[in-house]
Design a protein around this motif. Structure first.
Motif, mmCIF file in Angstrom:
data_model
loop_
_atom_site.group_PDB
_atom_site.id
_atom_site.type_symbol
_atom_site.label_atom_id
_atom_site.label_comp_id
_atom_site.label_asym_id
_atom_site.label_seq_id
_atom_site.Cartn_x
_atom_site.Cartn_y
_atom_site.Cartn_z
ATOM 1 N N TYR A 13 0.829 -1.078 0.029
ATOM 2 C CA TYR A 13 0.768 0.542 0.127
ATOM 3 C C TYR A 13 0.945 1.536 -0.096
ATOM 4 O O TYR A 13 0.652 2.132 -0.542
ATOM 5 C CB TYR A 13 -1.023 -0.312 1.250
ATOM 6 C CG TYR A 13 -1.636 1.265 0.854
ATOM 7 C CD1 TYR A 13 -3.165 1.698 0.647
ATOM 8 C CD2 TYR A 13 -0.987 2.115 2.260
ATOM 9 C CE1 TYR A 13 -3.253 2.521 0.513
ATOM 10 C CE2 TYR A 13 -1.732 3.524 2.446
ATOM 11 C CZ TYR A 13 -3.476 3.868 1.461
ATOM 12 O OH TYR A 13 -3.628 5.137 1.310
ATOM 13 N N ASP A 55 2.781 1.634 -3.583
ATOM 14 C CA ASP A 55 1.887 1.985 -4.157
ATOM 15 C C ASP A 55 1.450 3.363 -4.575
ATOM 16 O O ASP A 55 1.152 3.731 -5.802
ATOM 17 C CB ASP A 55 -0.090 1.007 -4.344
ATOM 18 C CG ASP A 55 0.653 -0.043 -4.764
ATOM 19 O OD1 ASP A 55 1.631 -0.145 -5.274
ATOM 20 O OD2 ASP A 55 -0.358 -1.608 -4.618
ATOM 21 N N SER A 56 0.609 3.918 -2.742
ATOM 22 C CA SER A 56 0.403 5.120 -2.927
ATOM 23 C C SER A 56 1.655 6.285 -3.360
ATOM 24 O O SER A 56 1.361 7.393 -3.142
ATOM 25 C CB SER A 56 0.474 5.358 -1.634
ATOM 26 O OG SER A 56 -0.733 4.376 -1.106
ATOM 27 N N VAL A 94 1.830 6.157 -7.562
ATOM 28 C CA VAL A 94 1.087 6.491 -7.279
ATOM 29 C C VAL A 94 1.389 8.627 -7.494
ATOM 30 O O VAL A 94 1.023 9.210 -8.805
ATOM 31 C CB VAL A 94 -0.715 6.807 -6.983
ATOM 32 C CG1 VAL A 94 -1.518 8.123 -7.127
ATOM 33 C CG2 VAL A 94 -1.594 5.276 -7.786
ATOM 34 N N ALA A 95 1.904 8.635 -6.774
ATOM 35 C CA ALA A 95 1.637 10.423 -5.818
ATOM 36 C C ALA A 95 2.681 10.590 -7.111
ATOM 37 O O ALA A 95 3.169 11.880 -7.407
ATOM 38 C CB ALA A 95 2.097 10.428 -4.843
#
Length: 90
Positions: free
Chosen positions: A72, A75-76, A79-80
């Motif tokens: 998590y 992945d966060s 994306v950022a």
């Protein structure tokens, strides 16, 4: 820096992993950019993160009520980092 505190090592490892996955830079190039003297530290960091992702490892994060999935977090961050940003001179 050279710190070996668990939090710093994890952050440095995630940085190396994302640099390898999101760029075309080689291990030596990433090592130089991160101020490391040897690219093997980057290879080891990327392998460690890949192993932890396979095991679905969780990590304790400050200000979180419970351990958080490493997947998590990565992945966060991905994306950022890859979010399209508007041009500055538009």
């Amino acid at each position: 820096g050279p710190s070996r505190h668990r939090d710093v090592v994890l952050a440095r490892s995630i940085t190396a992993y994302l640099a390898r996955k999101l760029t075309t830079k080689s291990f030596p190039e990433i090592a130089r950019a991160m101020g490391r003297t040897n690219h093997s530290t980057i290879v080891t960091a990327v392998q460690r993160i890949e192993r932890q992702l396979t095991k679905d490892t969780t990590v304790v994060v400050r200000d979180a009520d419970a351990p958080v999935s490493l997947r998590y977090i990565i992945d966060s961050l991905r994306v950022a980092l890859t979010r399209t940003r508007p041009a500055l001179n538009s």
